[in-house]
Design a protein around this motif. Structure first.
Motif, short mmCIF file in Angstrom:
data_model
loop_
_atom_site.label_atom_id
_atom_site.label_comp_id
_atom_site.label_asym_id
_atom_site.label_seq_id
_atom_site.Cartn_x
_atom_site.Cartn_y
_atom_site.Cartn_z
N ASN A 62 0.81 -1.22 0.00
CA ASN A 62 0.00 0.00 0.00
C ASN A 62 0.85 1.27 0.00
OD1 ASN A 62 -2.43 -1.49 0.17
ND2 ASN A 62 -2.20 -1.70 2.37
N ALA A 63 2.14 1.12 -0.23
CA ALA A 63 3.07 2.25 -0.10
C ALA A 63 2.75 3.40 -1.06
CB ALA A 63 4.50 1.78 -0.31
N VAL A 64 2.47 3.08 -2.30
CA VAL A 64 2.25 4.13 -3.29
C VAL A 64 1.01 4.94 -2.95
CG1 VAL A 64 1.80 4.63 -5.72
CG2 VAL A 64 3.47 2.86 -5.10
N ALA A 65 -0.08 4.26 -2.61
CA ALA A 65 -1.31 4.97 -2.25
C ALA A 65 -1.10 5.80 -0.99
CB ALA A 65 -2.44 3.96 -2.04
N ALA A 66 -0.38 5.24 -0.02
CA ALA A 66 -0.15 5.96 1.24
C ALA A 66 0.72 7.20 1.01
CB ALA A 66 0.51 5.03 2.25
N LEU A 67 1.67 7.09 0.10
CA LEU A 67 2.52 8.24 -0.22
C LEU A 67 1.71 9.32 -0.93
CD1 LEU A 67 5.57 9.17 -0.14
CD2 LEU A 67 5.69 8.39 -2.52
N LYS A 68 0.89 8.88 -1.86
CA LYS A 68 0.12 9.82 -2.66
C LYS A 68 -0.90 10.60 -1.83
CE LYS A 68 -2.54 10.05 -6.97
NZ LYS A 68 -3.11 9.27 -8.09
N ASN A 69 -1.52 9.93 -0.84
CA ASN A 69 -2.54 10.62 -0.04
C ASN A 69 -1.99 11.26 1.23
OD1 ASN A 69 -2.38 8.59 1.95
ND2 ASN A 69 -4.05 7.41 1.03
N GLY A 70 -0.66 11.22 1.39
CA GLY A 70 -0.04 11.93 2.50
C GLY A 70 0.01 11.19 3.82
N GLN A 71 -0.34 9.89 3.82
CA GLN A 71 -0.24 9.11 5.05
C GLN A 71 1.20 8.93 5.49
OE1 GLN A 71 -3.03 5.75 3.64
NE2 GLN A 71 -3.04 5.56 5.88
N ILE A 72 2.10 8.85 4.53
CA ILE A 72 3.52 8.67 4.82
C ILE A 72 4.32 9.69 4.04
CG2 ILE A 72 3.30 6.20 5.32
CD1 ILE A 72 4.35 5.63 2.49
N ASP A 73 5.54 9.94 4.51
CA ASP A 73 6.46 10.84 3.79
C ASP A 73 7.36 10.08 2.83
OD1 ASP A 73 5.79 13.38 5.14
OD2 ASP A 73 6.56 12.37 6.92
N GLY A 74 7.49 8.78 3.05
CA GLY A 74 8.35 8.01 2.18
C GLY A 74 8.27 6.53 2.49
N PHE A 75 8.90 5.73 1.63
CA PHE A 75 8.95 4.28 1.87
C PHE A 75 10.28 3.72 1.40
CE2 PHE A 75 7.07 4.64 -2.38
CZ PHE A 75 7.71 3.65 -3.11
N VAL A 76 10.63 2.57 1.93
CA VAL A 76 11.87 1.89 1.58
C VAL A 76 11.51 0.57 0.91
CG1 VAL A 76 14.02 0.89 2.47
CG2 VAL A 76 13.04 2.93 3.56
N THR A 77 12.15 0.30 -0.20
CA THR A 77 11.89 -0.95 -0.91
C THR A 77 13.17 -1.45 -1.54
OG1 THR A 77 10.44 -2.02 -2.55
CG2 THR A 77 11.26 0.17 -3.09
N ALA A 78 13.27 -2.75 -1.68
CA ALA A 78 14.44 -3.36 -2.31
C ALA A 78 13.96 -4.27 -3.42
CB ALA A 78 15.26 -4.15 -1.31
N GLY A 79 14.53 -4.11 -4.58
CA GLY A 79 14.18 -4.96 -5.71
C GLY A 79 15.05 -4.57 -6.89
N SER A 80 14.97 -5.35 -7.92
CA SER A 80 15.73 -5.02 -9.12
C SER A 80 15.20 -3.71 -9.68
CB SER A 80 15.56 -6.13 -10.16
OG SER A 80 14.18 -6.40 -10.35
N TYR A 81 16.11 -2.91 -10.20
CA TYR A 81 15.63 -1.64 -10.78
C TYR A 81 15.49 -1.80 -12.29
CZ TYR A 81 20.15 -0.15 -12.82
OH TYR A 81 21.28 -0.05 -13.59
N PRO A 82 14.55 -1.06 -12.91
CA PRO A 82 13.56 -0.19 -12.29
C PRO A 82 12.50 -0.98 -11.54
CG PRO A 82 13.18 -0.33 -14.65
CD PRO A 82 14.46 -1.06 -14.38
N ALA A 83 12.28 -0.61 -10.25
CA ALA A 83 11.33 -1.33 -9.40
C ALA A 83 9.90 -0.90 -9.74
CB ALA A 83 11.63 -1.03 -7.94
N PRO A 84 8.99 -1.84 -9.96
CA PRO A 84 7.61 -1.49 -10.36
C PRO A 84 6.92 -0.51 -9.40
CG PRO A 84 8.00 -3.82 -10.71
CD PRO A 84 9.21 -3.29 -9.99
N ASN A 85 7.09 -0.70 -8.07
CA ASN A 85 6.40 0.20 -7.15
C ASN A 85 7.00 1.60 -7.15
OD1 ASN A 85 8.71 -0.76 -5.89
ND2 ASN A 85 7.75 -1.07 -3.90
#
Length: 320
Positions: free
Chosen positions: A179-202
């Motif tokens: 839910n990171a992208v939605a939470a970032l977009k609506n201001g619930q969070i200031d940022g998120f940390v993710t690990a994956g091959s780049y370019p990462a889909p999220n």
């Protein structure tokens, strides 16, 4: 064991060819990757399709779901010559030395593990809303950050917060990483940390839906993490005007000495010859180049070495 429709169809097609007496001897390989919901499972499917295309159906790869890299290594003890699996090279070293999660679980078969080729690395992304004004790790103080739970990215993100003096100074969001992208977009969070091959889909989704910044680490910070330095080129994500310097955990496809030199040669040769075509469909393959060969810190399979010598790759003494 999970099969994709594409792989199953490929197997049927080759079987039909054999019945007609037109096909050559067929090699079957099991590729153990990750959970079926992960990008690394998708990569396994792409490799299977590339092997079929590149060998005209003479190599059939079955993709098998896994619960993680440690399991992949442990299964070497019971697997045969057809087994290919993915894991960070550091885990192979720990298995061979009987350390950490492999303490008390040593097995002679671990010494038979040999590398074939690198695949996209697990790459750390520290993504923040541009409106949060975060330009360095120090600026994360007082911000609400989503780390997720149980993943490599969550563990690594927590480690970096502690390492860079931010423990207890950042509010950790109780939100699932999905839910990171939605939470970032609506201001619930200031940022998120993710690990994956780049370019990462999220991260692609986040950058496309709102203005974001992606933190770079200093060389001193990277040295402190003891991880591999990686540069995400400018333009990889929307609004990204400069290179991003971050850390990564290399991941490699391995087999064992039970696999014949000819099969290891064919797998390695086909992978590199099909890499560009795979990259047209999935950009993360474009991050795999000869420079990633140095992340293979152990021995390479003799059959793969034959290909690398033919193709003019530079190998280290330790890889031989």
């Amino acid at each position: 064991m999970k099969f994709t429709a594409t792989i199953a169809a490929a197997a049927l097609a080759v079987t039909a060819g054999l019945a007609g007496g037109q096909a050559e001897a067929q090699e079957r390989v099991t590729y153990k990757s990750a959970k079926s919901s992960s990008s690394y499972y998708q990569m396994g499917v792409q490799i299977a399709e590339a092997m079929k295309a590149g060998t005209e159906g003479n190599v059939i790869v079955t993709v098998e779901e896994s619960q993680g890299s440690v399991q992949n290594v442990m299964e070497v003890r019971a697997r045969g010559a057809d087994y290919v699996f993915t894991t960070p090279p550091a885990l192979v070293r720990l298995a061979q030395e009987g350390k950490a999660m492999f303490e008390g679980k040593s097995d002679p078969s671990f010494d038979e593990i040999r590398a074939l080729f690198p695949i996209p690395s697990l790459t750390m992304h520290f993504v923040t809303a541009k409106s949060a004004g975060v330009e360095s790790f120090a600026d994360l103080e007082g911000k609400t950050i989503l780390l997720g739970k149980g993943s490599f990215g969550a563990r690594e993100g927590q480690k970096y917060l502690e390492m860079f003096g931010l423990e207890g100074k950042v509010e950790l969001a109780e939100v699932e990483l999905s839910n990171a992208v939605a939470a970032l977009k609506n201001g619930q969070i200031d940022g998120f940390v993710t690990a994956g091959s780049y370019p990462a889909p999220n991260v692609i989704e986040a950058a496309a839906s709102t203005e974001v910044d992606i933190l770079s680490l200093t060389d001193e910070q990277i040295a402190e993490t003891k991880r591999t330095r990686l540069v995400i080129p400018a333009g990889t994500y929307a609004g990204q005007d400069a290179d991003i310097v971050t850390t990564s955990l290399p991941v490699v496809a391995f087999a064992t000495t039970k696999m014949s030199d000819d099969v290891a040669y064919e797998l390695t040769k086909t992978f590199w010859e099909q890499r560009e075509a795979m990259g047209e469909a999935a950009p993360w393959w474009l991050a795999v180049d000869q420079a990633l060969m140095e992340t293979i810190t152990g021995q390479i399979h003799p059959g793969a070495i034959r290909y690398y010598k033919e193709a003019g790759f530079t190998l280290s003494d330790a890889q031989m």
